[in-house]
Structure formats: C-alpha cells, structure tokens
Scaffold this motif. Structure first.
Motif, PDB file in Angstrom:
ATOM      1  N   THR A   1      32.376  13.823  28.216  1.00 29.25           N
ATOM      2  CA  THR A   1      32.504  15.222  28.624  1.00 29.25           C
ATOM      3  C   THR A   1      32.288  16.211  27.485  1.00 29.25           C
ATOM      4  O   THR A   1      31.933  17.361  27.741  1.00 29.25           O
TER       5      THR A   1
ATOM      6  N   ASN B   1      27.153   6.643  32.741  1.00 24.74           N
ATOM      7  CA  ASN B   1      27.659   6.886  34.098  1.00 24.74           C
ATOM      8  C   ASN B   1      27.112   5.860  35.083  1.00 24.74           C
ATOM      9  O   ASN B   1      27.845   5.400  35.985  1.00 24.74           O
TER      10      ASN B   1
ATOM     11  N   PHE C   1      36.332   7.503  35.092  1.00 24.88           N
ATOM     12  CA  PHE C   1      35.889   8.533  36.031  1.00 24.88           C
ATOM     13  C   PHE C   1      36.982   9.582  36.251  1.00 24.88           C
ATOM     14  O   PHE C   1      36.720  10.786  36.231  1.00 24.88           O
TER      15      PHE C   1
ATOM     16  N   SER D   1      37.707  11.523  32.785  1.00 24.83           N
ATOM     17  CA  SER D   1      36.604  12.403  32.388  1.00 24.83           C
ATOM     18  C   SER D   1      36.500  13.596  33.330  1.00 24.83           C
ATOM     19  O   SER D   1      36.205  14.719  32.898  1.00 24.83           O
ATOM     20  N   ALA D   2      36.732  13.385  34.638  1.00 21.95           N
ATOM     21  CA  ALA D   2      36.705  14.500  35.577  1.00 21.95           C
ATOM     22  C   ALA D   2      37.804  15.507  35.269  1.00 21.95           C
ATOM     23  O   ALA D   2      37.606  16.722  35.383  1.00 21.95           O
TER      24      ALA D   2
ATOM     25  N   LYS E   1      36.873  17.616  32.124  1.00 18.90           N
ATOM     26  CA  LYS E   1      35.865  18.650  32.335  1.00 18.90           C
ATOM     27  C   LYS E   1      36.487  19.990  32.705  1.00 18.90           C
ATOM     28  O   LYS E   1      35.864  21.045  32.518  1.00 18.90           O
ATOM     29  N   SER E   2      37.716  19.969  33.236  1.00 18.01           N
ATOM     30  CA  SER E   2      38.368  21.212  33.645  1.00 18.01           C
ATOM     31  C   SER E   2      39.040  21.934  32.482  1.00 18.01           C
ATOM     32  O   SER E   2      39.494  23.065  32.627  1.00 18.01           O
TER      33      SER E   2
ATOM     34  N   SER F   1      39.512  14.165  41.132  1.00 11.73           N
ATOM     35  CA  SER F   1      38.344  14.084  42.002  1.00 11.73           C
ATOM     36  C   SER F   1      37.778  15.456  42.357  1.00 11.73           C
ATOM     37  O   SER F   1      36.672  15.542  42.881  1.00 11.73           O
TER      38      SER F   1
ATOM     39  N   GLY G   1      36.102  18.023  38.652  1.00 14.35           N
ATOM     40  CA  GLY G   1      34.839  17.742  37.970  1.00 14.35           C
ATOM     41  C   GLY G   1      33.776  18.676  38.448  1.00 14.35           C
ATOM     42  O   GLY G   1      32.748  18.818  37.884  1.00 14.35           O
TER      43      GLY G   1
END
Length: 275
Positions: A94, A106, A154, A157-158, A161-162, A272, A275
């Motif tokens: 990220t 990915n 997953f 990392s999602a 990203k925020s 979920s 991202g």
C-alpha cells in the motif's frame, strides 16, 4: 401487516437455525456431566446426578491438559508470525511504489486463496520430512502461517489504504525512516484490523485437524483436536470423557466469539470496504 408477517417469518427461520446449530453443543454439554452408562441408556435425558468426574479424568488422566497447551502454543505462535509478515507485506503493497511487482503480488495472493489446501498436503508432508521438521511443532506453525497469510494480507492492506498519507508526510518531516513510519505510525493505527485477523487466524489454527493429525505422531506433541481422537481410541469410547474433552476444545472458541464478535465483524467489514 405484510411487513410484520415477513419480519416474523425471518425471525422464526433464524430461531430454528439457531436451535439446530446449538442443539449438538447442548447435547455434548449435557453428556459431559453423565456417566457412560447414563449416556447409553438415556442419551436424551438430563443426568441423574451432575458430576465433574469426566472433566477431571479428561484433564489429568487422558492428558487433555497437554493437548490443550500444545494447541494454545501452536495457535498463538502461528497467529503472531502471520500478523508480523502480513503487516509488513501490507505496508509494502500500500505504501511502496512497486510498479508491476504490485500486480504480481496481488495475483499471487489471490491464487493462493483459490488453491485448495488439501492438494498441498502430500508435498507438504514430503517437504517437512526432508527438512527434519516432521513430528515437531514447526511442522504445523509453518503451514498455518502460509495458509493464513493471503487473507490476512488482503484485510490488513485494505485497512492500511484508509490511513491518510498526510500522517506519513509529517513523519518524514520529523526525520522518520521507512521502518520508523511503519512502526510508529502505520502499525499503531492498524491495531483494530490486526486484532481481527489475529482472532480469525487463532480460531482457524485452533480447530485445524488434518495437518495436525498427519504431521504429528508423538503423543506429547499432539494438539487438542487430534488428542481427542487418541482419547476416544485409548479409552474404548468413553463417551462422557470424550464429551468433556470436546467442551475443553469449545470453551476458548466460544469465549472469543462471545466477547469479540463485534470486533471481528467490524474489522472484516472495515477491511473489505475501506480499500
């Protein structure tokens, strides 16, 4: 009226599903307080006299305590290692400009999620045997970490990203290195997601049976799920003791879900959607 009828029907279906799901657990709990004779002659009735002898015999005589602590040790270590690798991988994906490598990473993670774990059991067995890891706890820790990494990466990392990039820019202005940014800014802010994936990995490792059964044959190394099988064979179907040992394996899982179910749902939802 139509809305009320639909709501009542949906609630009724959920209650039926709940009862069907909990009934086996209630039956096992009830049987754990019975003698073997009572379970055979009156399997559906309440015990005539509640006794904890099954729990004492399972914990001490059947070495359930050893299996319990083996499961706890393996599950904790594998979950912690998974979190460490996943958080570092999530940060690289990220925050670092990897170019085309990012796409390949990915794709590899997605492919790892799609490959059935059962297809890897035989090569794993051969690999662990050749490395001299068969009949060691590392024979479980390595596969648990490997199978737990894709989904964990997953989710983490999602969540990462925020996190606003402004925080890292301020850290760079203060002289922080890439590791400093990760350890002092990103990692603390990712704690909610890390707690969630830790719980999910712990529960998965705690309940795993196939690899624990195939990769460990020494009695002193067995985990709780495989130990219960040995307990059943060793004591010639002592149903009361087996029910007690099952409750020992279920209590940690129920405790985690009872106190942290909202944290699990919130963490997975945040991972979920952010991202």
């Amino acid at each position: 009226m139509a809305s009320t009828w639909k709501r009542g029907l949906s609630h009724g279906i959920l209650w039926v599903y709940l009862l069907l799901t909990l009934y086996p657990l209630v039956w096992v709990l009830n049987s754990s307080f019975k003698t073997n004779k009572e379970i055979i002659t009156n399997p559906w009735g309440l015990p005539q006299e509640f006794t904890l002898d099954n729990y004492v015999a399972a914990w001490k005589g059947a070495k359930i305590s050893t299996y319990f602590f083996n499961s706890f040790y393996v599950s904790i270590v594998a979950s912690v290692v998974t979190i460490l690798f996943a958080s570092a991988a999530g940060y690289a994906i990220t925050r670092m400009q990897l170019g085309r490598v990012d796409k390949y990473v990915n794709a590899a993670l997605l492919l790892a999620l799609l490959v059935p774990g059962g297809t890897l059991i035989l090569p794993l067995f051969v690999w662990l045997r050749d490395l001299g890891l068969y009949n060691t706890h590392l024979a479980l820790i390595f596969p648990y970490v490997t199978f737990g990494l894709p989904l964990t990466v997953f989710i983490v990392s999602a969540f990462m990203k925020s996190i606003p990039a402004d925080l890292e820019e301020a850290g760079v202005m203060d002289g922080l290195t890439a590791f400093g940014l990760f350890a002092r800014i990103i990692l603390p802010l990712t704690v909610p997601a890390l707690v969630t994936v830790f719980i999910l990995n712990f529960l998965s490792n705690w309940n795993e049976f196939v690899m624990a059964y195939l990769f460990l044959s020494k009695e002193k190394l067995r985990t709780l799920p495989t130990g219960m099988v040995a307990f059943m064979n060793q004591f010639n179907m002592n149903y009361g003791g087996l029910a007690a040992s099952i409750m020992f394996s279920v209590v940690p899982v129920l405790t985690v879900y009872a106190f942290l179910q909202e944290k699990i749902i919130e963490g997975v939802t945040a991972g979920s959607t952010k991202g």
